[in-house]
Motif scaffolding. Sequence first.
Motif, short mmCIF file in Angstrom:
data_model
loop_
_atom_site.label_atom_id
_atom_site.label_comp_id
_atom_site.label_asym_id
_atom_site.label_seq_id
_atom_site.Cartn_x
_atom_site.Cartn_y
_atom_site.Cartn_z
N VAL A 157 0.85 -1.19 0.00
CA VAL A 157 0.00 0.00 0.00
C VAL A 157 0.88 1.24 0.00
CG1 VAL A 157 -1.80 1.26 1.24
CG2 VAL A 157 -1.77 -1.25 1.30
N ASN A 158 0.73 2.06 -1.03
CA ASN A 158 1.40 3.36 -1.10
C ASN A 158 0.33 4.41 -0.80
OD1 ASN A 158 2.73 5.71 -1.67
ND2 ASN A 158 3.17 5.23 -3.79
N HIS A 159 0.14 4.71 0.49
CA HIS A 159 -0.94 5.62 0.92
C HIS A 159 -0.54 7.08 0.85
CE1 HIS A 159 1.15 6.09 4.76
NE2 HIS A 159 1.24 4.76 4.81
N ASP A 160 0.74 7.40 0.94
CA ASP A 160 1.26 8.76 0.84
C ASP A 160 0.56 9.74 1.78
OD1 ASP A 160 3.25 10.35 -0.21
OD2 ASP A 160 2.02 11.07 -1.87
N LEU A 161 0.25 9.28 3.02
CA LEU A 161 -0.45 10.13 3.99
C LEU A 161 0.49 10.96 4.86
CD1 LEU A 161 -3.22 7.63 5.18
CD2 LEU A 161 -3.47 9.56 3.60
N GLY A 162 1.78 10.67 4.80
CA GLY A 162 2.73 11.41 5.63
C GLY A 162 2.65 11.05 7.10
N LYS A 163 2.16 9.87 7.40
CA LYS A 163 2.03 9.39 8.77
C LYS A 163 1.95 7.86 8.75
CE LYS A 163 -3.03 9.66 8.92
NZ LYS A 163 -4.19 10.19 9.64
N ARG A 164 2.05 7.25 9.91
CA ARG A 164 1.86 5.80 10.04
C ARG A 164 0.42 5.59 10.50
NH1 ARG A 164 7.08 2.74 10.71
NH2 ARG A 164 8.63 4.27 10.06
N PRO A 165 -0.48 5.36 9.55
CA PRO A 165 -1.91 5.33 9.88
C PRO A 165 -2.35 4.05 10.58
CG PRO A 165 -1.59 4.73 7.60
CD PRO A 165 -0.24 5.11 8.14
N GLU A 181 -8.29 -9.96 9.73
CA GLU A 181 -7.07 -9.67 10.46
C GLU A 181 -5.85 -9.97 9.60
OE1 GLU A 181 -4.98 -11.21 14.54
OE2 GLU A 181 -7.16 -10.98 14.51
N GLY A 182 -4.90 -9.06 9.62
CA GLY A 182 -3.65 -9.23 8.90
C GLY A 182 -2.52 -8.58 9.66
N LYS A 183 -1.28 -8.89 9.26
CA LYS A 183 -0.10 -8.30 9.89
C LYS A 183 0.30 -7.07 9.09
CE LYS A 183 4.68 -9.06 11.12
NZ LYS A 183 5.86 -9.85 10.88
N VAL A 184 0.44 -5.92 9.78
CA VAL A 184 0.77 -4.66 9.13
C VAL A 184 2.24 -4.34 9.41
CG1 VAL A 184 0.29 -2.19 9.01
CG2 VAL A 184 -1.58 -3.81 9.39
N ASN A 185 2.98 -4.05 8.34
CA ASN A 185 4.38 -3.64 8.45
C ASN A 185 4.50 -2.24 7.84
OD1 ASN A 185 7.13 -3.44 8.66
ND2 ASN A 185 7.56 -4.85 6.98
N HIS A 186 4.66 -1.22 8.69
CA HIS A 186 4.83 0.15 8.21
C HIS A 186 6.27 0.29 7.70
CE1 HIS A 186 1.07 1.90 9.71
NE2 HIS A 186 1.19 1.02 10.69
N ILE A 187 6.43 0.57 6.41
CA ILE A 187 7.74 0.75 5.82
C ILE A 187 8.27 2.15 6.13
CG2 ILE A 187 9.07 0.72 3.65
CD1 ILE A 187 7.76 -2.01 4.54
N ASP A 188 7.43 3.15 5.94
CA ASP A 188 7.74 4.54 6.25
C ASP A 188 6.43 5.30 6.35
OD1 ASP A 188 6.94 5.06 3.57
OD2 ASP A 188 9.01 4.96 2.85
N ASN A 189 6.45 6.63 6.33
CA ASN A 189 5.23 7.42 6.48
C ASN A 189 4.37 7.47 5.23
OD1 ASN A 189 5.75 7.94 9.14
ND2 ASN A 189 6.46 10.02 8.82
N ALA A 190 4.75 6.71 4.19
CA ALA A 190 3.98 6.72 2.95
C ALA A 190 3.66 5.32 2.43
CB ALA A 190 4.73 7.48 1.87
#
Length: 92
Positions: free
Chosen positions: A45-53, A66-75
């Motif tokens: 997912v490339n959300h480009d929100l500028g935050k870790r949503p 349910e799934g496992k979420v891995n935040h790569i960066d703020n986008a």
Amino acid sequence: MRQSYTEILLTEPATETMTVIGAAPATAVDKNYEQTFTNLAVVNVNHDLGKRPSVFAVDSAGDEVEGKVNHIDNANLVVTFTANFTGTIICN
């Protein structure tokens, strides 16, 4: 910059005005993003929100999955599920 806060007027049963402390400024708009996917167990997912949503997923029937979420960066983030399915990732 001066921030304004929302005032709530209580008319029944109280007749006082109170200021909500810690409320978001009246001009603030929270960003969100939705991405649909088809027959996948790993969704990039490339959300480009500028935050870790906050993130959740629903299947095509609208049931939360349910799934496992891995935040790569703020986008960008990756959501991994145990099986392929079709649904929507919702970031807020």
